[in-house]
Enzyme design. Structure first.
Site, PDB file in Angstrom:
ATOM      1  N   HIS A 176       8.292  30.826  -2.506  1.00 37.87           N
ATOM      2  CA  HIS A 176       7.340  30.236  -3.458  1.00 37.87           C
ATOM      3  C   HIS A 176       7.921  28.990  -4.116  1.00 37.87           C
ATOM      4  CE1 HIS A 176       9.260  31.921  -7.172  1.00 37.87           C
ATOM      5  NE2 HIS A 176       9.562  32.951  -6.396  1.00 37.87           N
ATOM      6  N   ASP A 201       6.960  27.659  -7.169  1.00 40.43           N
ATOM      7  CA  ASP A 201       6.975  27.590  -8.633  1.00 40.43           C
ATOM      8  C   ASP A 201       8.217  28.243  -9.216  1.00 40.43           C
ATOM      9  OD1 ASP A 201       5.887  30.137  -7.791  1.00 40.43           O
ATOM     10  OD2 ASP A 201       5.284  30.495  -9.873  1.00 40.43           O
ATOM     11  N   ASP A 232      15.371  30.524  -7.813  1.00 36.99           N
ATOM     12  CA  ASP A 232      14.195  31.368  -7.622  1.00 36.99           C
ATOM     13  C   ASP A 232      12.960  30.472  -7.720  1.00 36.99           C
ATOM     14  OD1 ASP A 232      12.239  33.335  -7.655  1.00 36.99           O
ATOM     15  OD2 ASP A 232      12.700  34.043  -9.668  1.00 36.99           O
ATOM     16  N   GLU A 262       3.695  32.230  -7.762  1.00 32.60           N
ATOM     17  CA  GLU A 262       4.204  33.595  -7.580  1.00 32.60           C
ATOM     18  C   GLU A 262       4.635  34.190  -8.905  1.00 32.60           C
ATOM     19  OE1 GLU A 262       7.417  36.654  -6.759  1.00 32.60           O
ATOM     20  OE2 GLU A 262       7.488  34.800  -7.912  1.00 32.60           O
ATOM     21  N   GLU A 263       5.214  33.363  -9.755  1.00 34.83           N
ATOM     22  CA  GLU A 263       5.764  33.855 -11.020  1.00 34.83           C
ATOM     23  C   GLU A 263       4.680  34.315 -11.996  1.00 34.83           C
ATOM     24  OE1 GLU A 263       8.731  34.500 -11.351  1.00 34.83           O
ATOM     25  OE2 GLU A 263       9.955  33.166 -10.139  1.00 34.83           O
ATOM     26  N   ASP A 308      13.352  35.667  -1.217  1.00 28.88           N
ATOM     27  CA  ASP A 308      13.157  35.568  -2.668  1.00 28.88           C
ATOM     28  C   ASP A 308      14.009  36.603  -3.405  1.00 28.88           C
ATOM     29  OD1 ASP A 308      12.033  34.718  -5.068  1.00 28.88           O
ATOM     30  OD2 ASP A 308      10.258  35.980  -4.886  1.00 28.88           O
ATOM     31  N   HIS A 364      15.394  33.143 -14.006  1.00 28.19           N
ATOM     32  CA  HIS A 364      14.482  32.954 -15.152  1.00 28.19           C
ATOM     33  C   HIS A 364      15.181  32.533 -16.436  1.00 28.19           C
ATOM     34  CE1 HIS A 364      11.016  35.602 -13.335  1.00 28.19           C
ATOM     35  NE2 HIS A 364      11.594  34.797 -12.447  1.00 28.19           N
TER      36      HIS A 364
END
EC number: 3.4.11.4
Length: 408
Positions: free
Chosen positions: A78, A80, A140, A173-174, A196, A379
């Site tokens: 992904h 994002d 990520d 995705e997030e 991922d 994150h």
């Protein structure tokens, strides 16, 4: 492999942070910039059927270079990054030959410390790519993107035997929206792998069952001096609700296969309060029990309120544990594990204490376990990835393609 780091640094330079609560997909303009860049790169590499949908799903195919009825497989990442931490002006630090101890993140007080993150003890001598302490890194899942792109280049340059290889890069995705607009039929793969995951060797085919719980509390506000018997404090009701939620079943108190209740946000006044929880559990029955528990709590706290005051609870399922779909196709995991062993990596099957696009895709007819990227501490500003881990991920992707080509 020489372009792996270059690709990664290029991708993280783009701010692709997604945004929750936005109807449009992708939720942010920055994601389009990376998608268009990747589309251009895929076309330059000579891949075919390169398409970018109006919902921001980029697909392409590396055609088979050997004859025969070889299953088409896919690799997905992904574009994002998490809304939890800024992804603007990412300034990566490259720490070569890590010798242990704290790593200063930029010029402030932030450090990456093995005291807080003991995994660093296992990474001595490796090249670490960290943040400068002001943003997340974006490994990520831009590490996954760089690894897939590099694996495609390796397959081409070394002429390694492979069947049709589908690749896809998804948005949002997030915030849980990326896979909702994924055209499984157009992708046309028998199975796929999201790239991922985390540390080297991780292979994940179990994830949480997930739901969101939104609670609206309407109270009644009057002057505190004349409030007796009249005021209904929505904030007090919110506090009572949270007091009923099991305190030892929160994210900070659970691990492994344990589920949790998580109060993600709470805001309000005497007149009105709003609470947002997420519920997670690997076991479907326990998952349903947790949802019932929240309904029972709301009913208990709301009992006897004045008709104009009320508690409204809305529960919405987000995704389910893909285990039940993936285990129907054991060869998918067998190939991934064999590929890792062939690359001198011991597979580590572990549950995802979260979700991936692969969870939703597995329920849409595309079984899709998750491969490692070599990244850690996603994150947040302590996020980092190892170059060696990324190189290992490339090797595993290439080997999976090679092993699949042998399954005629």
């Amino acid at each position: 492999m020489d372009k792996l780091l270059e690709r990664f640094l290029n991708y993280v330079s783009l701010d692709t942070q997604s945004k929750a609560g936005v109807r449009q997909v992708p939720s942010t303009e920055g994601q389009w910039k990376l998608l268009h860049l990747l589309k251009e790169q895929l076309e330059e590499m000579g891949l075919i059927n390169v398409t970018l949908s109006e919902k921001g799903t980029l697909m392409a195919t590396l055609p088979a270079n050997v004859p025969g009825d070889i299953p088409a497989i896919g690799f997905i990442s992904h574009v994002d990054t998490s809304p939890d931490c800024s992804g603007k002006n990412v300034n990566p630090q490259i720490v070569e030959n890590y010798r242990g101890g704290d790593i200063a993140l930029g010029i402030g007080d932030e450090v990456l410390s093995p005291v807080m993150f003991p995994v660093l003890h296992q990474l001595l001598g490796q090249t670490l790519i960290t943040t400068d302490g002001k943003t997340l890194l974006g490994a990520d899942d831009k590490a996954g993107i760089a690894e897939i792109m590099t694996a495609l280049a390796v397959l081409q340059q070394k002429n390694i035997p492979h069947g049709d290889i589908r690749v896809a890069f998804t948005p949002d995705e997030e915030v849980g929206k990326g896979a909702k607009h994924f055209d499984v039929d157009a992708f046309d793969a028998r199975w796929a792998y999201t790239v991922d995951g985390g540390g080297v060797g991780e292979l994940e085919f179990e994830n949480f069952n997930a739901a969101s719980v939104n609670i609206k509390i309407v109270g009644n506000n009057v002057h505190p001096g004349t409030a007796k018997g009249v005021m209904v404090n929505a904030l007090s009701l919110a506090a009572r609700i949270h007091a009923e939620v099991p305190a030892d079943e929160s994210p900070e108190m659970t691990e492994g296969y344990e589920g949790f209740y998580h109060l993600a946000s709470m805001k309000g006044t005497v007149e009105r309060a709003d609470m947002h929880y997420i519920i997670r559990d690997f076991d479907r029955k326990q998952f349903e029990a947790r949802k019932r528990k929240m309904m029972e709590i709301a009913k208990k706290v709301g009992k006897g309120l004045h008709p104009d005051c009320y508690i409204e609870l809305v529960i919405e399922d987000s995704y389910y544990n893909m285990r039940e779909k993936v285990v129907e196709h054991p060869h998918i995991l067998d190939i991934a594990q064999q590929a890792m062993r062939d690359c001198d990596i011991e597979p580590e099957l572990k549950p995802i204490r979260g979700g991936t696009d692969g969870a939703q895709l597995s329920f849409m007819g595309l079984p899709c376990p998750n491969l490692f990227t070599g990244g850690y501490n996603y994150h947040g500003k302590h996020e980092f990835v190892t170059l060696e881990g990324m190189e290992k991920a490339v090797q595993v992707i290439v080997r999976i393609a090679e092993l699949t080509a042998q399954r005629k």
